[in-house]
Design a protein around this motif. Structure first.
Motif, PDB file in Angstrom:
ATOM      1  N   HIS A   1     -36.001 -91.063   8.783  1.00  0.00           N
ATOM      2  CA  HIS A   1     -37.222 -92.474   9.080  1.00  0.00           C
ATOM      3  C   HIS A   1     -38.772 -92.233   9.528  1.00  0.00           C
ATOM      4  O   HIS A   1     -39.106 -91.361  10.450  1.00  0.00           O
ATOM      5  CB  HIS A   1     -37.145 -93.303   9.133  1.00  0.00           C
ATOM      6  CG  HIS A   1     -36.061 -94.318   8.656  1.00  0.00           C
ATOM      7  ND1 HIS A   1     -35.691 -95.042   7.856  1.00  0.00           N
ATOM      8  CD2 HIS A   1     -34.536 -93.592   7.872  1.00  0.00           C
ATOM      9  CE1 HIS A   1     -35.314 -95.581   6.755  1.00  0.00           C
ATOM     10  NE2 HIS A   1     -34.541 -94.632   6.915  1.00  0.00           N
ATOM     11  N   LYS A   2     -39.777 -92.554   8.863  1.00  0.00           N
ATOM     12  CA  LYS A   2     -41.082 -92.703   9.092  1.00  0.00           C
ATOM     13  C   LYS A   2     -41.743 -93.466   9.357  1.00  0.00           C
ATOM     14  O   LYS A   2     -41.310 -94.852   8.916  1.00  0.00           O
ATOM     15  CB  LYS A   2     -42.502 -91.851   8.004  1.00  0.00           C
ATOM     16  CG  LYS A   2     -41.627 -90.220   7.750  1.00  0.00           C
ATOM     17  CD  LYS A   2     -42.016 -89.462   9.154  1.00  0.00           C
ATOM     18  CE  LYS A   2     -42.181 -88.289   9.037  1.00  0.00           C
ATOM     19  NZ  LYS A   2     -40.485 -87.907   7.896  1.00  0.00           N
ATOM     20  N   LEU A   3     -42.219 -94.173  10.555  1.00  0.00           N
ATOM     21  CA  LEU A   3     -42.678 -94.964  10.772  1.00  0.00           C
ATOM     22  C   LEU A   3     -44.163 -95.074  10.787  1.00  0.00           C
ATOM     23  O   LEU A   3     -44.831 -94.110  11.538  1.00  0.00           O
ATOM     24  CB  LEU A   3     -42.258 -96.063  12.272  1.00  0.00           C
ATOM     25  CG  LEU A   3     -41.170 -96.209  13.020  1.00  0.00           C
ATOM     26  CD1 LEU A   3     -41.157 -96.668  13.728  1.00  0.00           C
ATOM     27  CD2 LEU A   3     -40.280 -97.623  11.857  1.00  0.00           C
ATOM     28  N   GLY A   4     -45.433 -96.315  10.412  1.00  0.00           N
ATOM     29  CA  GLY A   4     -46.319 -96.422  10.202  1.00  0.00           C
ATOM     30  C   GLY A   4     -46.619 -97.831  11.250  1.00  0.00           C
ATOM     31  O   GLY A   4     -46.135 -98.661  11.510  1.00  0.00           O
ATOM     32  N   THR A   5     -47.896 -97.158  12.035  1.00  0.00           N
ATOM     33  CA  THR A   5     -47.985 -98.040  13.132  1.00  0.00           C
ATOM     34  C   THR A   5     -49.572 -98.427  12.893  1.00  0.00           C
ATOM     35  O   THR A   5     -50.241 -97.842  13.669  1.00  0.00           O
ATOM     36  CB  THR A   5     -48.341 -97.903  14.605  1.00  0.00           C
ATOM     37  OG1 THR A   5     -46.393 -97.660  14.522  1.00  0.00           O
ATOM     38  CG2 THR A   5     -48.386 -98.670  15.255  1.00  0.00           C
ATOM     39  N   LEU A   6     -50.255 -99.629  12.855  1.00  0.00           N
ATOM     40  CA  LEU A   6     -51.351-100.017  13.271  1.00  0.00           C
ATOM     41  C   LEU A   6     -52.459-100.283  14.551  1.00  0.00           C
ATOM     42  O   LEU A   6     -51.438-101.314  14.966  1.00  0.00           O
ATOM     43  CB  LEU A   6     -52.060-101.167  11.931  1.00  0.00           C
ATOM     44  CG  LEU A   6     -53.018-101.573  12.387  1.00  0.00           C
ATOM     45  CD1 LEU A   6     -54.454-100.169  11.354  1.00  0.00           C
ATOM     46  CD2 LEU A   6     -53.704-102.787  11.203  1.00  0.00           C
ATOM     47  N   SER A   7     -53.033 -99.015  14.935  1.00  0.00           N
ATOM     48  CA  SER A   7     -52.948 -99.766  16.091  1.00  0.00           C
ATOM     49  C   SER A   7     -54.480 -99.219  16.182  1.00  0.00           C
ATOM     50  O   SER A   7     -55.111 -98.560  15.559  1.00  0.00           O
ATOM     51  CB  SER A   7     -52.153 -98.956  17.191  1.00  0.00           C
ATOM     52  OG  SER A   7     -52.350 -97.707  17.190  1.00  0.00           O
ATOM     53  N   LEU A   8     -55.369 -99.837  17.732  1.00  0.00           N
ATOM     54  CA  LEU A   8     -57.065-100.161  18.112  1.00  0.00           C
ATOM     55  C   LEU A   8     -56.822 -98.541  19.447  1.00  0.00           C
ATOM     56  O   LEU A   8     -56.087 -98.718  19.793  1.00  0.00           O
ATOM     57  CB  LEU A   8     -57.388-101.533  17.896  1.00  0.00           C
ATOM     58  CG  LEU A   8     -57.528-101.977  16.958  1.00  0.00           C
ATOM     59  CD1 LEU A   8     -58.038-103.298  17.452  1.00  0.00           C
ATOM     60  CD2 LEU A   8     -58.315-101.273  15.472  1.00  0.00           C
ATOM     61  N   PRO A   9     -57.710 -97.420  19.325  1.00  0.00           N
ATOM     62  CA  PRO A   9     -59.262 -98.034  18.516  1.00  0.00           C
ATOM     63  C   PRO A   9     -58.090 -96.607  16.801  1.00  0.00           C
ATOM     64  O   PRO A   9     -57.315 -96.159  16.918  1.00  0.00           O
ATOM     65  CB  PRO A   9     -59.581 -97.061  19.013  1.00  0.00           C
ATOM     66  CG  PRO A   9     -59.287 -95.959  19.544  1.00  0.00           C
ATOM     67  CD  PRO A   9     -58.020 -97.243  20.251  1.00  0.00           C
ATOM     68  N   LEU A  10     -58.989 -97.060  16.151  1.00  0.00           N
ATOM     69  CA  LEU A  10     -58.184 -96.637  14.370  1.00  0.00           C
ATOM     70  C   LEU A  10     -58.327 -95.110  14.595  1.00  0.00           C
ATOM     71  O   LEU A  10     -59.394 -95.005  15.402  1.00  0.00           O
ATOM     72  CB  LEU A  10     -59.421 -97.379  13.252  1.00  0.00           C
ATOM     73  CG  LEU A  10     -58.694 -98.680  12.737  1.00  0.00           C
ATOM     74  CD1 LEU A  10     -59.543 -98.959  12.108  1.00  0.00           C
ATOM     75  CD2 LEU A  10     -57.159 -99.109  12.794  1.00  0.00           C
ATOM     76  N   PRO A  11     -57.773 -94.242  14.139  1.00  0.00           N
ATOM     77  CA  PRO A  11     -57.757 -92.866  14.084  1.00  0.00           C
ATOM     78  C   PRO A  11     -58.848 -92.417  12.719  1.00  0.00           C
ATOM     79  O   PRO A  11     -59.759 -93.303  11.858  1.00  0.00           O
ATOM     80  CB  PRO A  11     -56.135 -92.433  13.471  1.00  0.00           C
ATOM     81  CG  PRO A  11     -55.607 -93.064  13.286  1.00  0.00           C
ATOM     82  CD  PRO A  11     -56.581 -94.890  13.383  1.00  0.00           C
TER      83      PRO A  11
END
Length: 451
Positions: A426-436
């Motif tokens: 399974h692959k997790l997607g994470t939205l965090s700052l700062p953006l890549p």
């Protein structure tokens, strides 16, 4: 009855047999007007080269000759060859051609094989005395020479030409007006293509010299990102919190959110038996079924999550269709404002069989996937299982990872996440700052063109 005798004389001149010339093409009209020149090898000491001869028919008026064999004394014209009478043995009818110069060889690849296998003789009959003088002879196969220079080097260059180049020379000499115009047009087009190709190559070289290969690769990567970014929700890169990067209001307007209150109430109040039945019937997608197990106890939070899950399930089901034929594709229980949003924002108009249809193209499915991921981030505190969404939407892993990376998510394996310890794929997607930093999706180099 008169009788005749013959006498063998050998060569008409020292080691110079008579020449029998045979034309490869054309029709001989006036054989008495033909003029020939014979060239011999200068190396008279060489046992083979001293016998080499080249017979040349000079240009004159009339038609080219085909299938004609003419006897001519070596080193003299046809009209003055020590009494040798010109004999026209075979004539074939062909079309008229331009004036040409003909060349024949008794050596090399153009020489006739019969010269080495047979001996030929020419007889001259004196009718008054009944005496026939017999002389040695050689056959020369006369071929048209499409050049002003009749030296052997030119024929070698001709043999080196390709089949197309030889055909072009034949068209120049024998072709019709239409064929010659087509040849001229083709050559002009080839010149034009060469000019354009040279100009493009030079311009590309100038751009590479000016910007450098690294800068061009970065520009190309930026263009790929911008192409797929056209189908993403509005991104606020200067946001100070993850929930402000993809604002909830950009996914669902207040009016649309309010319209979801009634259909979402059934999800919020569903019992365990009803959820088991839905799972068995697969009336809800896997992501929604899993999240319904963890609905908050707080009534306001429970209602909010139920509305988001109902809309996410509707988006996923909507993406499975190809051509939308119904006015209300998601059924009567779907609010009108939601149906309007789906048709307006996630379909493309196409013309087919005299009618306009709403089509869910590849680009529209990518857009739906982006909105589903963004909505799942709001549901799961800005971390979501991409593999579950991939299976629900029937996408390849590379495709959903490309879209997730375009959304500026950090992708990692699902190791250590509750409920997924035994599934390392399974692959997790994470939205965090700062953006890549934006990068070109790896799969975009081979992606199909979006309609």
């Amino acid at each position: 009855m008169a009788t005749a005798t013959w006498r063998y004389r050998g060569d008409p001149e020292g080691e110079r047999p008579a020449a029998l010339v045979r034309f490869a093409n054309g029709r001989l009209e006036r054989p008495e007007s033909l003029r020939f020149t014979v060239y011999r090898n200068r190396d008279s000491a060489h046992p083979r080269k001293r016998h080499r001869r080249i017979v040349v028919r000079l240009r004159d008026s009339g038609r080219a000759a085909r299938g004609c064999v003419t006897a001519v004394h070596s080193g003299a014209t046809a009209s003055g060859c020590n009494g040798l009478q010109v004999q026209e043995l075979l004539i074939a009818q062909v079309s008229e051609t331009e004036r040409l110069c003909y060349v024949g060889h008794n050596f090399g690849s153009q020489a006739t094989k019969c010269n080495s296998l047979c001996r030929y003789f020419v007889g001259v009959l004196d009718k008054s005395s009944g005496q026939m003088e017999v002389y040695n002879a050689e056959i020369f196969n006369m071929q048209p020479l499409l050049s002003d220079n009749v030296m052997p080097d030119d024929t070698k260059e001709y043999q080196k030409k390709s089949y197309r180049e030889k055909m072009d020379l034949c068209i120049e000499a024998f072709g019709t007006s239409k064929q010659k115009r087509a040849l001229s047009s083709r050559r002009m087009n080839a010149v034009g293509s060469d000019i354009v190709s040279t100009a493009v190559t030079k311009a590309a070289a100038n751009v590479i010299d000016a910007k450098g290969v690294t800068a061009l690769m970065q520009d190309m990567a930026q263009d790929d990102v911008q192409n797929i970014s056209a189908f993403l929700p509005p991104c606020h890169e200067d946001a100070d919190r993850p929930e402000h990067v993809y604002k909830f209001e950009d996914l669902l307007s207040p009016a649309e959110y309010e319209a979801l209150r009634v259909p979402a109430a059934a999800l919020a109040s569903a019992t365990a038996e009803e959820m088991a039945k839905r799972a068995e019937e697969r009336s809800l997608c896997s992501f929604v079924l899993e999240e319904l197990k963890f609905l908050p106890t707080d009534e306001k939070s429970r209602d909010h999550k139920a509305r988001c899950l109902w809309f996410l399930d509707t988006l996923i089901k909507f993406s499975q269709q190809k051509v939308i034929k119904k006015k209300h594709p998601m059924g009567p229980e779907c609010p009108h404002i939601i149906s309007k949003k789906l048709m307006k924002n996630f379909t493309s108009l196409t013309y087919n069989n005299g009618s306009i249809q709403n089509l869910i193209s590849a680009s529209m499915k990518a857009k739906i996937t982006a909105y589903v991921i963004a909505l799942a981030l709001h549901i799961n505190n800005f971390q979501t299982d991409l593999t579950v969404l991939q299976n629900d939407m029937k996408l390849s892993e590379s495709r959903i990872l490309d879209i997730a990376k375009a959304l500026r998510l950090r992708v990692s394996k699902a190791k250590g996440v509750p409920g997924l310890e035994n599934d390392q794929n399974h692959k997790l997607g994470t939205l965090s700052l700062p953006l890549p930093t934006q990068k070109a999706p790896e799969g975009q180099r081979k992606r199909k063109k979006m309609n």
